[in-house]
Design a protein around this motif. Structure first.
Motif, PDB file in Angstrom:
ATOM      1  N   CYS A 223     -23.027  22.621 -55.934  1.00 43.27           N
ATOM      2  CA  CYS A 223     -21.630  22.178 -55.923  1.00 43.27           C
ATOM      3  C   CYS A 223     -20.683  23.364 -55.842  1.00 43.27           C
TER       4      CYS A 223
ATOM      5  N   ASN B  86     -24.057  26.534 -60.467  1.00 40.73           N
ATOM      6  CA  ASN B  86     -24.633  25.328 -59.873  1.00 40.73           C
ATOM      7  C   ASN B  86     -24.390  25.428 -58.371  1.00 40.73           C
TER       8      ASN B  86
ATOM      9  N   SER C 155     -17.428  19.670 -63.851  1.00 41.44           N
ATOM     10  CA  SER C 155     -17.989  20.871 -64.483  1.00 41.44           C
ATOM     11  C   SER C 155     -16.974  21.512 -65.414  1.00 41.44           C
TER      12      SER C 155
ATOM     13  N   ARG D 237     -24.250  14.747 -59.753  1.00 43.94           N
ATOM     14  CA  ARG D 237     -23.245  15.218 -60.706  1.00 43.94           C
ATOM     15  C   ARG D 237     -23.840  15.644 -62.050  1.00 43.94           C
TER      16      ARG D 237
ATOM     17  N   CYS E 285     -23.550  19.291 -62.521  1.00 42.36           N
ATOM     18  CA  CYS E 285     -22.161  19.689 -62.795  1.00 42.36           C
ATOM     19  C   CYS E 285     -21.853  19.502 -64.281  1.00 42.36           C
TER      20      CYS E 285
ATOM     21  N   CYS F 210     -15.860  22.046 -59.861  1.00 43.06           N
ATOM     22  CA  CYS F 210     -15.316  20.699 -59.719  1.00 43.06           C
ATOM     23  C   CYS F 210     -14.774  20.196 -61.063  1.00 43.06           C
TER      24      CYS F 210
ATOM     25  N   ASP G  37     -20.147  25.305 -58.576  1.00 40.70           N
ATOM     26  CA  ASP G  37     -19.583  25.504 -59.912  1.00 40.70           C
ATOM     27  C   ASP G  37     -20.083  26.819 -60.498  1.00 40.70           C
TER      28      ASP G  37
HETATM   29 ZN    ZN Z   1     -19.678  20.334 -59.646  1.00 37.22          ZN
END
Ligand code: ZN
Length: 155
Positions: free
Chosen positions: A39, A36, A68, A124, A127, A65, A41
């Motif tokens: 972010c 991702n 995730s 989000r 995530c 994060c 991830d």
């Molecule tokens: Zn994330």
């Protein structure tokens, strides 16, 4: 913040700190990588699909994060022991939940309900759904050769 939201938050933080099914799975029959980029991830999902088409084991590695990582942890716990079609159906329902489109608001989704609040934070959603997209890619891959591990990006 309501008591329920605080409870959900504490489950997510717990799975982030102590992720379930985290680690390598050398006997994996199917695996995939997911990213991702929005972010940062990254997740690798590996699973063993037995001859009956059941997810006999599933593990993940990666970093990202809290959402995730907790989602990957709860995803593995939710799909272990399920058939491929049951896992795909669960993903469809989870995806509806994080998009705010589940009519039950996750009440019949077990622990996955903790992600119901994600629908209020569109950034989000990727995530929370990364590990699931990666699971789906792994199930569709049939790859045992690591050079052929498919990669998904939720961007
Ligand atoms: Zn994330």
């Amino acid at each position: 913040m309501s008591d329920l939201q605080e409870l959900y938050q504490s489950v997510i933080l717990d799975h982030n700190r102590k992720p379930r099914n985290f680690g390598e799975l050398p006997s994996a029959s199917h695996e995939a990588d997911g990213r991702n980029p929005l972010c940062g991830d990254e997740v690798h999902v590996a699973l063993v699909l037995d001859e009956a088409g059941t997810i006999a084991d599933v593990k993940f590695t990666g970093h990202g994060c809290a959402i995730s990582k907790a989602s990957a942890s709860l995803m593995t716990a939710a799909v272990k022991g399920k058939s491929r079609s049951e896992a795909e159906e669960l993903f469809a329902r989870f995806h509806a939940l994080v998009l705010g489109q589940d009519p039950d608001e996750g009440k019949t989704l077990g622990q996955l309900v903790v992600f119901s609040g994600v629908s209020r934070f569109p950034v989000r959603v990727k995530c929370a759904s990364l590990a699931w997209h990666t699971l789906k890619a792994a199930l569709e891959s049939g790859a045992t050769d690591t050079a052929a591990v498919p990669a998904v990006s939720t961007e």
